[in-house]
Design an enzyme around this catalytic site. Structure first.
Site, short mmCIF file in Angstrom:
data_model
loop_
_atom_site.label_atom_id
_atom_site.label_comp_id
_atom_site.label_asym_id
_atom_site.label_seq_id
_atom_site.Cartn_x
_atom_site.Cartn_y
_atom_site.Cartn_z
N HIS A 1 -25.97 -11.99 -53.42
CA HIS A 1 -26.11 -11.61 -51.63
C HIS A 1 -26.28 -10.54 -51.76
CE1 HIS A 1 -24.24 -12.99 -47.96
NE2 HIS A 1 -24.70 -12.57 -47.56
N ARG B 1 -34.82 -7.46 -46.78
CA ARG B 1 -34.97 -7.67 -45.27
C ARG B 1 -37.34 -7.79 -45.36
NH1 ARG B 1 -31.17 -8.38 -42.77
NH2 ARG B 1 -29.44 -6.36 -42.61
N ASN C 1 -32.12 -14.79 -43.91
CA ASN C 1 -32.76 -14.20 -42.63
C ASN C 1 -33.43 -13.17 -42.62
OD1 ASN C 1 -30.96 -12.25 -44.09
ND2 ASN C 1 -29.87 -12.34 -42.30
N HIS D 1 -18.54 -14.01 -49.00
CA HIS D 1 -18.29 -12.68 -48.64
C HIS D 1 -16.54 -13.86 -48.32
CE1 HIS D 1 -19.97 -14.21 -45.34
NE2 HIS D 1 -21.40 -13.55 -45.69
N ASP E 1 -23.54 -8.06 -50.66
CA ASP E 1 -24.14 -8.58 -49.19
C ASP E 1 -24.98 -7.02 -48.70
OD1 ASP E 1 -24.26 -9.84 -46.90
OD2 ASP E 1 -22.30 -10.32 -45.62
C1 NCD Z 1 -26.37 -9.76 -42.15
C2 NCD Z 1 -27.42 -9.93 -41.66
O1 NCD Z 1 -27.68 -8.00 -41.61
O2 NCD Z 1 -28.27 -9.98 -42.91
N1 NCD Z 1 -25.10 -9.37 -41.55
C3 NCD Z 1 -23.49 -9.23 -42.33
O3 NCD Z 1 -22.49 -8.68 -41.45
N2 NCD Z 1 -23.16 -9.61 -43.07
C4 NCD Z 1 -26.24 -11.03 -41.82
C5 NCD Z 1 -25.25 -12.31 -42.60
O4 NCD Z 1 -25.14 -12.81 -43.36
O5 NCD Z 1 -24.37 -12.68 -41.97
ZN ZN Z 2 -25.55 -12.02 -45.57
#
Ligand code: NCD
Ligand code: ZN
Length: 438
Positions: free
Chosen positions: A59, A63, A93, A230, A297
């Site tokens: 995860h 970017r 994303n 998460h 994450d």
């Molecule tokens: C993530 C991001 O900044 O791309 N941010 C987050 O708080 N985890 C987006 C996401 O997956 O929620």
């Molecule tokens: Zn994420």
């Protein structure tokens, strides 16, 4: 046979049979032998180090493409390698969001020859994603059940239940960002800063979304192909229990909590940092294996973006470089076993993603990291390598790897990066299938 061994690493090896003193022989990117004694072109003795399979972080948000002012595949994969991570799965994303075959192809093209780690890519499930067509091709999807950074929300529960059942039924995998949009919209948050952020995206909402995701996964008939991203609180752990699904906990939900208001917007993340009791529950669940995976994450934003007022600042924090090192410090302290850590950051994510075995045994890919548990340091942003230049983990104890072997050979040696040309490869499911879809 020994003559063809390019690199031998000698130390205390964590093998499927337990900890053994011996040598790992590497040639052409694979482990070719594990023996007490081995000879090779280059011999590295690492007395005092434990040598373990390198980590798979399933995860990350690197970017690329489109948001490369925050981080890009080259900078962030280099940071990953410094933290003992040699394979990542990157979230959709990005810009444009990876919702279509064209966007996936563009992203593959954008990151080709630019990653120091091996990588898989998630596709989003949302407006315009053709799951029946793409489920076979990429095999790896991210489902957002509530809005977060990058708008990929699939609001209606029936739709996401169907999407999930469809992908898992086709043999694909789905990772779910489980928060409940209705609960978020309904709440009248109290307090300010991190406390308020927690109240505005409440634990009960997460638990409700986790329960629905796990039900959908069971309905699909393939719960093991669904991964809950998460998990952050005790209530969500209860909702997840006995689901048969995979799940992860992040370093920030293990090490930070909402009382740490001094973090300000740097501590703003989704799901939010929760209470101290939640944090303790997450540790317990990771340590005893109820939560099988640890993932970062890793979601870098610039300090300029984080300098906005709390309500407008983006959610997310970096973590790919510090995840394993901070967990290693807990191994040293005795709060986590080495075996559980390696299972959580290598074997289990690799199994979920359908990668080959991650173990110190002949035939496995040469993805290894060596840690000297006597070398505990404090995390310091100046020593880290993400483009964003900050960390929420300042001052946390950590053991950074002494040596990291991954795509192309030795990536990091005594804190010095060794590769000039990125040699990470796409390792996601069935990319040939995508090519055939044409
Ligand atoms: C993530 C991001 O900044 O791309 N941010 C987050 O708080 N985890 C987006 C996401 O997956 O929620
Ligand atoms: Zn994420």
């Amino acid at each position: 046979m020994d003559g063809s061994v390019e690199l031998v690493i000698e130390g205390r090896l964590l093998t499927p049979k337990g900890l053994l003193d011996g040598c790992v022989g590497i040639a052409r990117g694979r482990i070719v032998a594990v023996k007490k004694l081995l000879e090779g072109d280059v011999h590295r003795e690492l007395p005092g180090c434990v040598i373990v399979p390198a980590a798979v972080d399933m995860h990350v948000h690197f970017r690329d493409p489109g948001l490369t002012h925050k981080g890009d595949f080259t900078t962030e994969s280099r940071a990953a390698a410094f933290g003992g991570v040699t394979t990542v799965a990157d979230m959709p994303n990005t810009k444009p969001p990876v919702l279509t075959e064209i966007a996936l192809r563009e992203k593959l093209e954008a990151v080709r020859d630019r990653s120091f780690t091996d990588y898989a890519l998630y596709m989003g499930m949302g407006r315009g994603s053709d799951v029946a067509r793409l489920g076979r091709a990429t095999g790896l999807f991210k489902l957002y059940t509530a809005s977060s950074t990058g708008d990929m929300l699939v609001g209606d529960t029936h739709t996401w239940t169907n999407l999930m059942a469809r992908v898992a039924g086709l043999g694909g995998r789905v990772a779910v960002h489980a928060e409940d949009q209705d609960a978020i919209d309904r709440t009248v948050p109290v307090g300010e800063g991190l406390h308020r952020h927690d109240c505005s995206r409440p634990a009960q909402g997460e638990a409700a979304a986790v329960a629905r995701a796990c039900l959908a996964a069971r309905t699909s008939g393939h719960p093991a192909r669904v991964h809950v991203a998460h998990l952050s609180c005790a209530q969500a752990l209860d909702a997840f229990a006995a689901s048969g699904c995979s799940a992860e906990v992040t370093p920030h939900h293990l090490l930070l909590d909402r009382r740490m208001e001094e973090l300000g917007t740097l501590g703003k993340v989704n799901p939010p940092l929760r209470t101290d009791a939640d944090r303790a529950a997450m540790w317990q669940a990771l340590a005893d294996g109820r939560v099988p995976v640890i993932s970062s994450d890793h979601a870098p934003h610039t300090l300029e973006e984080k300098a906005r007022p709390f309500a407008d600042a983006p959610s997310g924090m970096p973590g790919v470089e510090t995840m394993v090192p901070m967990a290693m410090a807990h191994v040293k302290r005795g709060t986590l076993t080495l075996e559980r850590l390696v299972d959580a950051c290598a074997a289990r994510p690799a199994a979920f993603l359908g990668l080959g075995p991650r173990a110190i045994e002949a035939g496995a890919p040469a993805h290894l990291a060596a840690y000297d548990l006597h070398q505990v340091v404090e995390v310091c942003a100046d020593d880290l390598h993400s483009k964003c230049g900050w960390t929420p983990f300042e001052g946390q104890p950590a053991v950074f790897p002494t040596l990291v072997v991954g795509p192309g050979g030795v990536l990091v040696d005594e804190g010095v990066f060794q590769q000039s040309r990125p040699q990470g490869r796409y390792v996601g499911l069935d990319i040939d299938g995508l090519a055939r879809l044409g």
